[in-house]
Design an enzyme around this catalytic site. Structure first.
Site, PDB file in Angstrom:
ATOM      1  N   ASP A 180       1.500   4.000   6.351  1.00  0.00           N
ATOM      2  CA  ASP A 180       0.294   3.589   5.621  1.00  0.00           C
ATOM      3  C   ASP A 180      -0.407   4.804   5.026  1.00  0.00           C
ATOM      4  O   ASP A 180      -0.827   4.803   3.862  1.00  0.00           O
ATOM      5  CB  ASP A 180      -0.634   2.839   6.580  1.00  0.00           C
ATOM      6  CG  ASP A 180      -1.773   2.115   5.871  1.00  0.00           C
ATOM      7  OD1 ASP A 180      -1.640   1.818   4.674  1.00  0.00           O
ATOM      8  OD2 ASP A 180      -2.786   1.840   6.541  1.00  0.00           O
ATOM      9  N   HIS A 263       0.388  -0.359  -2.240  1.00  0.00           N
ATOM     10  CA  HIS A 263      -0.234  -1.447  -1.484  1.00  0.00           C
ATOM     11  C   HIS A 263      -0.082  -2.794  -2.186  1.00  0.00           C
ATOM     12  O   HIS A 263      -0.062  -3.840  -1.533  1.00  0.00           O
ATOM     13  CB  HIS A 263      -1.707  -1.131  -1.202  1.00  0.00           C
ATOM     14  CG  HIS A 263      -1.895  -0.346   0.060  1.00  0.00           C
ATOM     15  ND1 HIS A 263      -1.654   1.014   0.124  1.00  0.00           N
ATOM     16  CD2 HIS A 263      -2.273  -0.729   1.312  1.00  0.00           C
ATOM     17  CE1 HIS A 263      -1.889   1.433   1.365  1.00  0.00           C
ATOM     18  NE2 HIS A 263      -2.251   0.401   2.103  1.00  0.00           N
ATOM     19  N   HIS A 266       3.184  -3.961  -1.008  1.00  0.00           N
ATOM     20  CA  HIS A 266       2.975  -4.486   0.350  1.00  0.00           C
ATOM     21  C   HIS A 266       2.487  -5.925   0.292  1.00  0.00           C
ATOM     22  O   HIS A 266       3.007  -6.815   0.981  1.00  0.00           O
ATOM     23  CB  HIS A 266       1.953  -3.644   1.114  1.00  0.00           C
ATOM     24  CG  HIS A 266       1.355  -4.354   2.289  1.00  0.00           C
ATOM     25  ND1 HIS A 266       0.281  -5.227   2.162  1.00  0.00           N
ATOM     26  CD2 HIS A 266       1.683  -4.358   3.608  1.00  0.00           C
ATOM     27  CE1 HIS A 266      -0.011  -5.735   3.344  1.00  0.00           C
ATOM     28  NE2 HIS A 266       0.818  -5.216   4.234  1.00  0.00           N
ATOM     29  N   HIS A 280       2.155  -3.568   8.820  1.00  0.00           N
ATOM     30  CA  HIS A 280       1.526  -3.216   7.540  1.00  0.00           C
ATOM     31  C   HIS A 280       2.109  -1.918   6.989  1.00  0.00           C
ATOM     32  O   HIS A 280       2.549  -1.854   5.835  1.00  0.00           O
ATOM     33  CB  HIS A 280       0.012  -3.073   7.754  1.00  0.00           C
ATOM     34  CG  HIS A 280      -0.726  -2.550   6.572  1.00  0.00           C
ATOM     35  ND1 HIS A 280      -1.084  -3.342   5.502  1.00  0.00           N
ATOM     36  CD2 HIS A 280      -1.187  -1.296   6.275  1.00  0.00           C
ATOM     37  CE1 HIS A 280      -1.724  -2.617   4.603  1.00  0.00           C
ATOM     38  NE2 HIS A 280      -1.808  -1.375   5.049  1.00  0.00           N
TER      39      HIS A 280
END
Length: 386
Positions: A180, A263, A266, A280
């Site tokens: 992340d 992201h 994601h 995540h």
């Protein structure tokens, strides 16, 4: 300061009220809550984390002469769960809410605190995401798909990270936090190049971008020895550095530096069932590789990144996500979600087409396979992350 009334772009930096990190930090939570003026806080957490922390918190809250009240977190940061918890806050007359555990409990505590009009506090026992410091929550559907970002006018009043709990948690959590956080600089530099907005409604500040880059540098220096230490439940200076990089620096960096394609990819991956077993940060790493390919980054940058993240224990191929043999219909669903009008992929300096994004996502497979071969990890399989 004069109010800006002419829509002229302004730079904005956001941060929590206070950040406390270290071994035994959770034992100070009662005193810290007392310092915030709270007399009746509510602790939102799941049964596992409560079992691990209740004894420490009982002593900490008793020392501050505060009542200790727990509420069981339902497990998914949905709008309905936030509404339920805010009802508990109102009914119990609580004057603050503490999200204890990982990012999902913390994000739900933020939403519930905002609903109820009370301050919220992040108490992290893992370093798997950079959620604790930010003024936003990631909201999911009941099935685990990304739904939206929810933004707040203030950050957490307090963030506490106990590195002993981080060291005792499964190493996969810290590995995910590294994934992340590595995206933070990749995205922040893209946002800065494009003069796009950050996550708090302004242009990126030099501070936000610099903290994103500092997080990146610490991760490359200390991630591997930190992960080795956590395998043995040890708290070392490398562990402290990586927890700061994944939680504080990445949190400030993504919020005030901005998000881009990593992201968004994601979020697209959450739209298909095959990836729901990923954390995540694991999905974000696929997003980081996709963004680098999409931007046309040189092999001299992409290849070392893929090799490093493979060594960290992160997925670098679609195969590991169960998408190696996925047909175009599945990938089209991922790309459509990643390119929704509200998504951060539009913060890039160029506007990629649906085909561009799908091809970049497909290209990650070859990049990741070559990286795994170079570092001696062999053929990827979907079972690697189940």
């Amino acid at each position: 300061m004069a109010e800006n009334t002419d829509r002229t772009p302004v730079s904005v930096f956001a941060s929590p009220g206070r950040y406390v990190q270290g071994r035994g930090a959770l034992g100070r939570l009662g005193t810290l809550m007392e310092g915030l003026g709270s007399r009746r806080p509510l602790v939102l957490t799941d049964d596992v984390v409560r079992g691990l922390t209740e004894q420490v918190l009982t002593g900490s809250f008793a020392q501050a002469d505060l009542p200790l009240a727990f509420e069981r977190f339902g497990g998914m940061p949905t709008s309905a769960e936030a509404d339920r918890v805010s009802g508990v806050i109102d009914e119990g007359g609580h004057d603050a809410v503490i999200g204890l555990g990982g990012g999902t409990a913390i994000d739900t505590a933020k939403a519930a605190g905002d609903n109820a009009g009370v301050p919220w506090v992040s108490a992290a026992t893992v370093a798997s995401t950079d959620a604790p410091t930010s003024a936003l929550s990631v909201v999911y559907t009941e099935s685990g798909s990304f739904e939206s970002y929810r933004f707040y006018s203030r950050n957490p009043a307090l963030v506490v990270v106990d590195t002993q709990y981080v060291a005792e948690a499964p190493v996969r959590f810290l590995s995910a936090g590294v994934g992340d956080a590595l995206a933070t600089w990749i995205e922040a530099r893209a946002v800065r190049r494009a003069h796009s907005p950050n996550m708090v409604g302004g242009l990126p500040t030099h501070a936000g971008s610099t903290l994103a880059e500092l997080s990146w540098n610490l991760l490359w220096r200390s991630a591997l020895p930190a992960l080795e230490a956590v395998e043995k439940n040890l708290v070392t200076q490398d562990v402290e550095a990586i927890v700061e990089a994944t939680t504080l620096l990445s949190g400030l960096g993504f919020e005030s530096g901005g998000l881009a394609a990593a992201h968004a990819i994601h979020d697209g991956l959450t739209a298909v069932d095959q990836t729901h077993h990923f954390t995540h940060g694991e999905k974000v790493n696929i997003g980081s590789l996709t963004q680098l390919v999409l931007e046309g980054a040189p092999a001299s940058e992409i290849d070392p990144f893929a090799e490093f993240t493979a060594r960290v224990g992160l997925p670098t191929t679609l195969t590991e996500a169960g998408l190696g043999g996925a047909d175009e219909t599945v990938l089209d669903e991922v790309v459509r979600a990643a390119m929704a009008p509200s998504e951060t992929i539009h913060n890039l300096a160029f506007e990629p087409t649906h085909r561009d994004v799908r091809d970049a996502l497909r290209a990650v497979e070859g990049v990741g396979r070559r990286a795994r071969e170079r570092v001696g990890l062999g053929e990827p399989t979907p079972e690697d992350y189940t």
